[in-house]
Design an enzyme around this catalytic site. Structure first.
Site, mmCIF file in Angstrom:
data_model
loop_
_atom_site.group_PDB
_atom_site.id
_atom_site.type_symbol
_atom_site.label_atom_id
_atom_site.label_comp_id
_atom_site.label_asym_id
_atom_site.label_seq_id
_atom_site.Cartn_x
_atom_site.Cartn_y
_atom_site.Cartn_z
ATOM 1 N N ASP A 98 -1.286 153.021 87.772
ATOM 2 C CA ASP A 98 -0.704 152.567 86.520
ATOM 3 C C ASP A 98 -1.149 153.504 85.401
ATOM 4 O O ASP A 98 -2.343 153.781 85.248
ATOM 5 C CB ASP A 98 -1.177 151.136 86.231
ATOM 6 C CG ASP A 98 -0.626 150.589 84.923
ATOM 7 O OD1 ASP A 98 0.481 151.006 84.517
ATOM 8 O OD2 ASP A 98 -1.296 149.740 84.310
ATOM 9 N N ASP A 100 -0.806 153.825 81.275
ATOM 10 C CA ASP A 100 -0.403 153.150 80.045
ATOM 11 C C ASP A 100 -0.442 154.122 78.880
ATOM 12 O O ASP A 100 -1.469 154.776 78.640
ATOM 13 C CB ASP A 100 -1.339 151.971 79.746
ATOM 14 C CG ASP A 100 -0.953 150.726 80.514
ATOM 15 O OD1 ASP A 100 0.198 150.670 80.991
ATOM 16 O OD2 ASP A 100 -1.788 149.814 80.627
ATOM 17 N N ASP A 292 -5.245 153.687 85.308
ATOM 18 C CA ASP A 292 -5.961 152.450 85.038
ATOM 19 C C ASP A 292 -6.676 152.024 86.320
ATOM 20 O O ASP A 292 -6.045 151.541 87.268
ATOM 21 C CB ASP A 292 -4.965 151.379 84.584
ATOM 22 C CG ASP A 292 -5.643 150.113 84.095
ATOM 23 O OD1 ASP A 292 -6.861 149.966 84.316
ATOM 24 O OD2 ASP A 292 -4.953 149.268 83.493
#
Length: 389
Positions: A98, A100, A292
């Site tokens: 992930d 972000d 992440d």
């Protein structure tokens, strides 16, 4: 979000789902399913611990329930609907990464526009894919890249070699991708010289971070040789740990033995090891991906369903082919076609730029007419409420 806004968004999300065909992930019947419905108030309620038997065919479920957010588990279970995690019977899990946009190093969400943050996030995505493809050898067919619909991108790796890794092993993958505590001495090996008479310290060039450092070292040395000497010396002194004397030593070495640089020899002369370490630090700073960690190490993670709508933006959770990433503009290409073609009235209480769609203008405070996808974006992000038509 007031009642009128909530009902409007739920109705339009439902219109989208009734016309869309959302494909479930592989082994959908072995995964846990979850969603967040449109509920009154500021809080959210997660409905989870459901199996495909509970929700039925995915497209029909989405059209019936019209969730604000929809998720499925990275994990596969014997009993995905069991409410006790310890009794689900974990089998395996996708390896999920992930990224972000508002967690990127050097990006201040208060000072950077949504569009600029997503553009920076795409660059980090490409760096991550390079590592996954080149260093781990994952094939395109075993990876699915997805725009999250909100702040960044997800990468689902469905290679059998990593499916059964536990959290500890997945943390080691994270540490490698982020070059955490990278052992610079481990980038070097002893190999026979050209005549086979002695052993030399050389960068590992076959793959991994050693290959990356070697490629950067060769390019850097070629760039220095193309400069005037004074400029090259100034460039060298920009590296950590390199002063004027060391810079002159290194420059002389690079001038005398360019072939040694190409071979990865770190025993070229005084200052060579300092140069290699400085280049290695630059490479790991520039080519690591700020993923992440909790998402990748969590073997029971729920992740957004590709093809669904992100309830915090009104944008689609978009799966992407590898060769389509460069040209993908999430703020245009992830706008549902269902939300194009007409204007609506919204009551704006947070005016300012709108980084979505084809015409990215500012909106003023008060009741304004905007393209529907702009209105949906503003309402989903809590910047406006639906006005009476």
């Amino acid at each position: 979000m007031n009642r009128r806004t909530r009902e409007y968004l739920r109705g339009r999300f439902g219109d989208y789902y009734r016309s869309a065909s959302v494909s479930p992930p592989p082994e959908a019947n072995e995964r846990e399913w979850g969603h967040i419905p449109f509920t009154a108030g500021d809080g959210t309620t997660m409905v989870r611990h459901q199996s495909l038997l509970d929700i039925g065919e995915v497209s029909e479920f989405l059209a019936r329930e019209t969730p604000r957010h929809a998720y499925f588990s990275a994990a596969r279970y014997d009993d995905p609907a069991n409410k006790r995690m310890s009794e689900k019977g974990w089998r395996s899990a996708d390896l999920v990464f992930d990224l972000d946009a508002d967690h990127l190093p050097g990006v201040d969400p208060e000072e950077t526009s949504y569009g600029d943050m997503l553009a920076a996030c795409k660059e980090e995505l490409l760096a991550l894919l390079d590592v996954l493809e080149d260093d781990f050898g994952f094939a395109d067919a075993d990876m699915r890249v997805v725009f999250s619909g909100g702040r960044g991108y997800h990468v689902h790796v469905r290679d059998s070699s990593v499916a059964e890794l536990d959290s500890t092993a997945r943390r080691e993958v994270v540490d490698y991708v982020r070059a955490v505590d990278l052992n610079y001495d481990g980038l070097i090996e002893r190999r026979p010289n050209e005549r086979g008479t002695t052993l030399q310290k050389r960068l590992r060039r076959e793959g991994g971070w050693g290959r990356r450092v070697h490629e950067e070292l060769v390019a850097y040395a070629e760039g220095l040789r193309a400069m005037e000497e004074d400029d090259a010396l100034a460039e060298l002194q920009e590296l950590d740990g390199v002063g004027e004397k060391t810079a002159r030593t290194i420059y002389g070495v690079l001038e005398r033995n360019p072939e040694g640089v190409k071979s990865g020899n770190v025993e070229l002369g005084p200052g060579a090891s300092t140069l290699v370490r400085a280049i290695a630090e630059r490479v790991t700073a520039e080519q690591t991906a700020p993923i992440d960690e909790p998402v990748t190490t969590d073997i029971r993670r729920l992740i957004r369903l590709p093809g669904s709508i992100h309830g915090g933006s009104g944008l689609l959770v978009c799966p992407l082919d590898r060769d389509a990433i460069d040209d993908f503009d999430p703020l245009t290409d992830a706008v549902p076609e269902r939300f194009r073609g007409r204007d609506i009235l919204v009551d704006v209480h947070d005016p300012g730029p709108v980084d979505v769609g084809d015409d990215r203008d500012k909106v003023e405070e008060g009741i304004v007419s905007v393209p529907e996808y702009v209105g949906v974006f503003l309402m989903a992000r809590g910047r406006a409420e639906k006005a009476r038509e």
